[in-house]
Design a protein around this motif. Sequence first.
Motif, PDB file in Angstrom:
ATOM      1  N   LYS A  75       0.838  -1.201   0.000  1.00 36.79           N
ATOM      2  CA  LYS A  75       0.000   0.000   0.000  1.00 36.79           C
ATOM      3  C   LYS A  75       0.871   1.247   0.000  1.00 36.79           C
ATOM      4  N   ASP A  76       0.442   2.241  -0.773  1.00 38.17           N
ATOM      5  CA  ASP A  76       1.185   3.497  -0.868  1.00 38.17           C
ATOM      6  C   ASP A  76       1.042   4.276   0.441  1.00 38.17           C
ATOM      7  N   LYS A  77       2.190   4.586   1.064  1.00 38.61           N
ATOM      8  CA  LYS A  77       2.184   5.300   2.336  1.00 38.61           C
ATOM      9  C   LYS A  77       2.200   6.815   2.160  1.00 38.61           C
ATOM     10  N   HIS A  78       2.350   7.270   0.946  1.00 41.25           N
ATOM     11  CA  HIS A  78       2.475   8.704   0.698  1.00 41.25           C
ATOM     12  C   HIS A  78       1.099   9.307   0.408  1.00 41.25           C
ATOM     13  N   ASN A  79       0.455   9.752   1.473  1.00 42.72           N
ATOM     14  CA  ASN A  79      -0.853  10.401   1.382  1.00 42.72           C
ATOM     15  C   ASN A  79      -0.671  11.894   1.634  1.00 42.72           C
ATOM     16  N   PRO A  80      -0.906  12.748   0.639  1.00 40.65           N
ATOM     17  CA  PRO A  80      -0.692  14.195   0.815  1.00 40.65           C
ATOM     18  C   PRO A  80      -1.467  14.784   1.986  1.00 40.65           C
ATOM     19  N   ASN A  81      -2.676  14.291   2.225  1.00 40.60           N
ATOM     20  CA  ASN A  81      -3.485  14.810   3.333  1.00 40.60           C
ATOM     21  C   ASN A  81      -2.806  14.575   4.681  1.00 40.60           C
ATOM     22  N   ASP A  82      -2.200  13.393   4.820  1.00 43.92           N
ATOM     23  CA  ASP A  82      -1.497  13.077   6.073  1.00 43.92           C
ATOM     24  C   ASP A  82      -0.295  13.995   6.276  1.00 43.92           C
ATOM     25  N   ARG A 224       3.368  10.515  -6.822  1.00 42.58           N
ATOM     26  CA  ARG A 224       2.735  10.710  -5.514  1.00 42.58           C
ATOM     27  C   ARG A 224       3.771  11.090  -4.457  1.00 42.58           C
ATOM     28  N   GLU A 225       4.912  10.418  -4.488  1.00 38.73           N
ATOM     29  CA  GLU A 225       5.961  10.710  -3.514  1.00 38.73           C
ATOM     30  C   GLU A 225       6.560  12.092  -3.745  1.00 38.73           C
ATOM     31  N   VAL A 226       6.740  12.470  -5.013  1.00 38.08           N
ATOM     32  CA  VAL A 226       7.259  13.805  -5.321  1.00 38.08           C
ATOM     33  C   VAL A 226       6.305  14.874  -4.798  1.00 38.08           C
ATOM     34  N   LEU A 227       5.010  14.670  -4.976  1.00 36.93           N
ATOM     35  CA  LEU A 227       4.017  15.629  -4.481  1.00 36.93           C
ATOM     36  C   LEU A 227       4.135  15.797  -2.969  1.00 36.93           C
ATOM     37  N   CYS A 228       4.253  14.693  -2.261  1.00 35.92           N
ATOM     38  CA  CYS A 228       4.353  14.757  -0.799  1.00 35.92           C
ATOM     39  C   CYS A 228       5.637  15.474  -0.370  1.00 35.92           C
ATOM     40  N   LEU A 256      -3.117  20.092  -3.887  1.00 34.38           N
ATOM     41  CA  LEU A 256      -4.008  18.951  -4.021  1.00 34.38           C
ATOM     42  C   LEU A 256      -5.017  19.139  -5.146  1.00 34.38           C
ATOM     43  N   SER A 257      -5.582  18.022  -5.577  1.00 33.78           N
ATOM     44  CA  SER A 257      -6.684  18.075  -6.537  1.00 33.78           C
ATOM     45  C   SER A 257      -7.951  18.526  -5.816  1.00 33.78           C
ATOM     46  N   GLU A 258      -8.971  18.879  -6.570  1.00 30.24           N
ATOM     47  CA  GLU A 258     -10.214  19.359  -5.972  1.00 30.24           C
ATOM     48  C   GLU A 258     -10.856  18.286  -5.101  1.00 30.24           C
ATOM     49  N   LYS A 259     -10.748  17.034  -5.511  1.00 27.61           N
ATOM     50  CA  LYS A 259     -11.328  15.942  -4.741  1.00 27.61           C
ATOM     51  C   LYS A 259     -10.639  15.797  -3.389  1.00 27.61           C
ATOM     52  N   ASP A 260      -9.306  15.865  -3.387  1.00 26.62           N
ATOM     53  CA  ASP A 260      -8.555  15.763  -2.138  1.00 26.62           C
ATOM     54  C   ASP A 260      -8.807  16.971  -1.243  1.00 26.62           C
ATOM     55  N   LYS A 261      -8.976  18.141  -1.852  1.00 26.12           N
ATOM     56  CA  LYS A 261      -9.278  19.340  -1.073  1.00 26.12           C
ATOM     57  C   LYS A 261     -10.607  19.198  -0.351  1.00 26.12           C
TER      58      LYS A 261
END
Length: 287
Positions: A75-82, A224-228, A256-261
Amino acid sequence: MDFTSIIGIISCILLVVSGIIVEKTGNVDIGALINFADPQSALIVIGGTFAALFASFSLTSLKEVPKHLKIIMTKDKHNPNDYIDAIVGCAEIARKNGLLALEEHANEQEDPFLKSSLLLIVDAIDADKVRAMLEGDLGYMNARHEEAVSIYEKGSALAPAFGMIGTLIGLINMLAGLDLNVEGGTDSLTSGMAVALITTFYGSMLANVFFTPIANKLQVRHEREVLCKEIVIEGILSIQSGENPKFIREKLMSFLSEKDKMSLSDSGDGEDGDKKKKKPKKEKKKK
Protein backbone atom coordinates in the motif's frame (compact mmCIF):
# COMPACT_ATOMS: atom_id res chain seq x y z
CA MET A 1 -1.20 -4.77 0.60
CA ASP A 2 -2.09 -3.31 -2.81
CA PHE A 3 -3.51 -6.17 -4.85
CA THR A 4 -4.43 -4.14 -7.94
CA SER A 5 -1.22 -5.05 -9.81
CA ILE A 6 -1.51 -8.75 -8.97
CA ILE A 7 -5.22 -8.84 -9.82
CA GLY A 8 -4.61 -6.96 -13.08
CA ILE A 9 -1.78 -9.21 -14.27
CA ILE A 10 -3.62 -12.41 -13.34
CA SER A 11 -6.81 -11.12 -15.00
CA CYS A 12 -4.90 -10.36 -18.22
CA ILE A 13 -3.47 -13.87 -18.32
CA LEU A 14 -6.84 -15.50 -17.59
CA LEU A 15 -8.61 -13.43 -20.25
CA VAL A 16 -6.01 -14.36 -22.89
CA VAL A 17 -6.18 -18.02 -21.90
CA SER A 18 -9.98 -17.86 -22.07
CA GLY A 19 -9.77 -16.40 -25.55
CA ILE A 20 -7.57 -19.32 -26.59
CA ILE A 21 -9.52 -22.23 -25.13
CA VAL A 22 -13.13 -20.99 -25.55
CA GLU A 23 -14.47 -21.74 -29.03
CA LYS A 24 -17.13 -19.76 -30.92
CA THR A 25 -19.66 -22.46 -30.13
CA GLY A 26 -19.05 -21.97 -26.42
CA ASN A 27 -17.17 -25.24 -25.95
CA VAL A 28 -13.87 -25.28 -24.04
CA ASP A 29 -10.86 -26.88 -25.69
CA ILE A 30 -7.99 -27.10 -23.20
CA GLY A 31 -5.87 -28.79 -25.84
CA ALA A 32 -5.70 -25.51 -27.76
CA LEU A 33 -3.10 -24.29 -25.25
CA ILE A 34 -0.64 -26.79 -26.70
CA ASN A 35 -0.55 -24.73 -29.90
CA PHE A 36 0.90 -21.83 -27.90
CA ALA A 37 3.56 -23.82 -26.05
CA ASP A 38 6.98 -23.62 -27.64
CA PRO A 39 10.14 -23.81 -25.47
CA GLN A 40 12.41 -22.44 -28.19
CA SER A 41 10.24 -19.34 -28.64
CA ALA A 42 10.17 -18.77 -24.88
CA LEU A 43 13.95 -19.09 -24.77
CA ILE A 44 14.40 -16.50 -27.51
CA VAL A 45 11.92 -13.95 -26.14
CA ILE A 46 12.23 -14.28 -22.37
CA GLY A 47 15.91 -15.19 -22.32
CA GLY A 48 16.84 -12.60 -24.93
CA THR A 49 14.87 -9.79 -23.23
CA PHE A 50 16.40 -10.34 -19.81
CA ALA A 51 19.87 -10.81 -21.28
CA ALA A 52 19.55 -7.48 -23.10
CA LEU A 53 18.36 -5.81 -19.87
CA PHE A 54 21.37 -7.27 -18.09
CA ALA A 55 23.59 -5.73 -20.74
CA SER A 56 21.80 -2.36 -20.59
CA PHE A 57 21.85 -1.71 -16.83
CA SER A 58 24.33 -2.08 -14.01
CA LEU A 59 24.13 -4.97 -11.58
CA THR A 60 23.42 -2.49 -8.77
CA SER A 61 20.29 -1.26 -10.58
CA LEU A 62 19.05 -4.76 -11.41
CA LYS A 63 19.43 -5.84 -7.77
CA GLU A 64 16.66 -3.36 -6.94
CA VAL A 65 14.09 -5.30 -9.01
CA PRO A 66 12.74 -7.30 -6.00
CA LYS A 67 12.36 -3.98 -4.16
CA HIS A 68 10.39 -2.55 -7.09
CA LEU A 69 8.04 -5.54 -7.11
CA LYS A 70 7.53 -5.12 -3.36
CA ILE A 71 6.67 -1.44 -3.84
CA ILE A 72 3.90 -2.09 -6.36
CA MET A 73 2.38 -4.81 -4.14
CA THR A 74 2.37 -2.81 -0.90
CA LYS A 75 0.00 0.00 0.00
CA ASP A 76 1.18 3.50 -0.87
CA LYS A 77 2.18 5.30 2.34
CA HIS A 78 2.47 8.70 0.70
CA ASN A 79 -0.85 10.40 1.38
CA PRO A 80 -0.69 14.19 0.81
CA ASN A 81 -3.48 14.81 3.33
CA ASP A 82 -1.50 13.08 6.07
CA TYR A 83 1.57 15.16 5.29
CA ILE A 84 -0.43 18.39 5.41
CA ASP A 85 -1.89 17.43 8.79
CA ALA A 86 1.58 16.55 10.11
CA ILE A 87 3.10 19.83 8.94
CA VAL A 88 0.24 21.91 10.33
CA GLY A 89 0.65 20.09 13.64
CA CYS A 90 4.35 20.96 13.63
CA ALA A 91 3.50 24.57 12.79
CA GLU A 92 1.20 24.79 15.81
CA ILE A 93 3.92 23.38 18.10
CA ALA A 94 6.51 25.81 16.70
CA ARG A 95 4.11 28.73 17.11
CA LYS A 96 3.46 27.91 20.75
CA ASN A 97 6.86 26.66 21.95
CA GLY A 98 9.37 27.75 19.29
CA LEU A 99 11.32 25.86 16.66
CA LEU A 100 13.48 24.04 19.23
CA ALA A 101 10.38 22.22 20.46
CA LEU A 102 10.18 20.44 17.10
CA GLU A 103 13.32 18.37 17.75
CA GLU A 104 11.52 15.82 19.89
CA HIS A 105 8.56 15.84 17.52
CA ALA A 106 10.88 15.27 14.54
CA ASN A 107 12.27 12.05 16.03
CA GLU A 108 8.73 10.65 16.13
CA GLN A 109 8.24 10.99 12.36
CA GLU A 110 8.34 7.79 10.28
CA ASP A 111 9.19 9.57 7.03
CA PRO A 112 12.98 10.17 6.92
CA PHE A 113 12.55 13.17 4.60
CA LEU A 114 10.12 14.92 6.92
CA LYS A 115 12.28 14.10 9.92
CA SER A 116 15.47 15.48 8.37
CA SER A 117 13.59 18.56 7.14
CA LEU A 118 12.36 19.38 10.63
CA LEU A 119 15.82 18.94 12.09
CA LEU A 120 17.24 21.38 9.54
CA ILE A 121 15.02 24.21 10.72
CA VAL A 122 15.60 23.24 14.37
CA ASP A 123 19.30 23.78 13.76
CA ALA A 124 18.46 27.32 12.54
CA ILE A 125 20.00 26.79 9.08
CA ASP A 126 19.37 29.59 6.59
CA ALA A 127 16.11 29.20 4.64
CA ASP A 128 17.84 29.35 1.24
CA LYS A 129 20.24 26.61 2.28
CA VAL A 130 17.36 24.50 3.62
CA ARG A 131 15.52 24.81 0.31
CA ALA A 132 18.67 23.98 -1.66
CA MET A 133 19.39 20.89 0.44
CA LEU A 134 15.81 19.57 0.29
CA GLU A 135 15.44 20.21 -3.43
CA GLY A 136 18.80 18.52 -3.95
CA ASP A 137 17.51 15.41 -2.14
CA LEU A 138 14.37 15.56 -4.30
CA GLY A 139 16.47 15.75 -7.45
CA TYR A 140 18.54 12.70 -6.46
CA MET A 141 15.34 10.79 -5.74
CA ASN A 142 13.98 11.72 -9.18
CA ALA A 143 17.13 10.34 -10.81
CA ARG A 144 16.89 7.06 -8.90
CA HIS A 145 13.23 6.60 -9.69
CA GLU A 146 13.68 7.45 -13.37
CA GLU A 147 16.34 4.76 -13.66
CA ALA A 148 14.03 2.24 -11.96
CA VAL A 149 11.15 3.03 -14.32
CA SER A 150 13.47 2.95 -17.35
CA ILE A 151 14.31 -0.71 -16.63
CA TYR A 152 10.71 -1.75 -17.26
CA GLU A 153 10.17 0.70 -20.11
CA LYS A 154 13.24 -0.78 -21.80
CA GLY A 155 11.88 -4.27 -21.15
CA SER A 156 8.53 -3.35 -22.74
CA ALA A 157 10.44 -2.24 -25.86
CA LEU A 158 12.82 -5.21 -25.98
CA ALA A 159 10.24 -8.00 -25.55
CA PRO A 160 8.32 -7.32 -28.81
CA ALA A 161 11.65 -6.81 -30.60
CA PHE A 162 12.88 -10.25 -29.57
CA GLY A 163 9.45 -11.62 -30.50
CA MET A 164 10.02 -10.30 -34.00
CA ILE A 165 13.54 -11.75 -34.04
CA GLY A 166 12.11 -15.14 -33.12
CA THR A 167 9.50 -14.80 -35.85
CA LEU A 168 12.16 -14.04 -38.44
CA ILE A 169 14.23 -17.03 -37.29
CA GLY A 170 11.18 -19.28 -37.57
CA LEU A 171 10.28 -17.97 -41.03
CA ILE A 172 13.83 -18.40 -42.31
CA ASN A 173 14.02 -21.99 -41.06
CA MET A 174 10.55 -22.70 -42.43
CA LEU A 175 11.30 -21.35 -45.90
CA ALA A 176 14.71 -22.99 -46.00
CA GLY A 177 13.21 -26.42 -45.42
CA LEU A 178 10.07 -25.88 -47.50
CA ASP A 179 9.48 -28.14 -50.50
CA LEU A 180 5.99 -27.86 -52.03
CA ASN A 181 6.73 -30.67 -54.47
CA VAL A 182 6.77 -33.14 -51.63
CA GLU A 183 3.45 -34.50 -50.35
CA GLY A 184 2.35 -32.52 -47.25
CA GLY A 185 4.47 -29.51 -48.12
CA THR A 186 1.53 -27.13 -47.75
CA ASP A 187 0.75 -28.50 -44.27
CA SER A 188 4.34 -27.90 -43.18
CA LEU A 189 4.03 -24.31 -44.43
CA THR A 190 0.99 -23.53 -42.28
CA SER A 191 2.36 -25.29 -39.20
CA GLY A 192 5.70 -23.54 -39.60
CA MET A 193 4.00 -20.16 -39.90
CA ALA A 194 2.06 -20.81 -36.66
CA VAL A 195 5.26 -21.67 -34.77
CA ALA A 196 7.02 -18.57 -36.15
CA LEU A 197 4.24 -16.28 -34.89
CA ILE A 198 4.32 -17.68 -31.35
CA THR A 199 7.42 -15.65 -30.55
CA THR A 200 5.57 -12.43 -31.46
CA PHE A 201 2.77 -13.53 -29.15
CA TYR A 202 5.23 -14.17 -26.31
CA GLY A 203 6.90 -10.79 -26.83
CA SER A 204 3.60 -8.89 -26.81
CA MET A 205 2.41 -10.69 -23.68
CA LEU A 206 5.66 -10.07 -21.82
CA ALA A 207 5.64 -6.37 -22.70
CA ASN A 208 1.96 -5.57 -22.10
CA VAL A 209 1.18 -7.86 -19.17
CA PHE A 210 4.40 -7.56 -17.17
CA PHE A 211 6.76 -4.70 -18.07
CA THR A 212 4.33 -1.90 -18.99
CA PRO A 213 2.01 -2.25 -15.96
CA ILE A 214 4.98 -2.28 -13.56
CA ALA A 215 6.52 0.79 -15.23
CA ASN A 216 3.21 2.67 -15.03
CA LYS A 217 2.63 1.71 -11.39
CA LEU A 218 6.12 2.81 -10.38
CA GLN A 219 5.61 6.11 -12.22
CA VAL A 220 2.34 6.74 -10.38
CA ARG A 221 4.00 5.99 -7.03
CA HIS A 222 6.89 8.28 -7.97
CA GLU A 223 4.60 11.20 -8.79
CA ARG A 224 2.73 10.71 -5.51
CA GLU A 225 5.96 10.71 -3.51
CA VAL A 226 7.26 13.81 -5.32
CA LEU A 227 4.02 15.63 -4.48
CA CYS A 228 4.35 14.76 -0.80
CA LYS A 229 7.98 15.88 -0.72
CA GLU A 230 7.12 19.17 -2.41
CA ILE A 231 4.45 19.69 0.25
CA VAL A 232 7.05 19.01 2.94
CA ILE A 233 9.54 21.48 1.46
CA GLU A 234 6.99 24.28 1.19
CA GLY A 235 5.54 23.51 4.63
CA ILE A 236 8.91 23.38 6.37
CA LEU A 237 9.99 26.72 4.93
CA SER A 238 6.66 28.23 5.96
CA ILE A 239 7.14 26.98 9.52
CA GLN A 240 10.65 28.43 9.58
CA SER A 241 9.35 31.83 8.47
CA GLY A 242 6.79 31.78 11.29
CA GLU A 243 3.62 31.74 9.19
CA ASN A 244 0.21 31.08 10.72
CA PRO A 245 -0.72 27.34 10.79
CA LYS A 246 -4.10 28.07 9.17
CA PHE A 247 -2.41 29.96 6.37
CA ILE A 248 0.08 27.10 5.93
CA ARG A 249 -2.78 24.63 5.59
CA GLU A 250 -4.46 26.75 2.92
CA LYS A 251 -1.16 27.16 1.07
CA LEU A 252 -0.41 23.42 1.08
CA MET A 253 -3.93 22.52 -0.01
CA SER A 254 -3.19 24.28 -3.30
CA PHE A 255 -0.99 21.27 -4.15
CA LEU A 256 -4.01 18.95 -4.02
CA SER A 257 -6.68 18.07 -6.54
CA GLU A 258 -10.21 19.36 -5.97
CA LYS A 259 -11.33 15.94 -4.74
CA ASP A 260 -8.56 15.76 -2.14
CA LYS A 261 -9.28 19.34 -1.07
CA MET A 262 -12.93 18.48 -0.45
CA SER A 263 -12.06 15.42 1.62
CA LEU A 264 -9.59 17.42 3.71
CA SER A 265 -12.07 20.28 4.18
CA ASP A 266 -14.88 17.89 5.14
CA SER A 267 -12.75 16.29 7.87
CA GLY A 268 -11.94 19.72 9.26
CA ASP A 269 -15.57 20.86 9.12
CA GLY A 270 -16.59 17.75 11.01
CA GLU A 271 -14.35 18.61 13.92
CA ASP A 272 -15.62 22.21 14.01
CA GLY A 273 -19.19 20.99 13.84
CA ASP A 274 -18.67 18.81 16.91
CA LYS A 275 -17.30 21.75 18.84
CA LYS A 276 -20.25 23.92 17.83
CA LYS A 277 -22.70 21.30 19.00
CA LYS A 278 -21.12 21.21 22.44
CA LYS A 279 -21.40 24.97 23.05
CA PRO A 280 -25.21 25.19 23.36
CA LYS A 281 -25.14 22.47 26.04
CA LYS A 282 -22.74 24.49 28.16
CA GLU A 283 -24.92 27.62 27.80
CA LYS A 284 -28.00 25.74 29.04
CA LYS A 285 -26.14 24.58 32.15
CA LYS A 286 -25.14 28.15 32.97
CA LYS A 287 -28.76 29.32 32.74
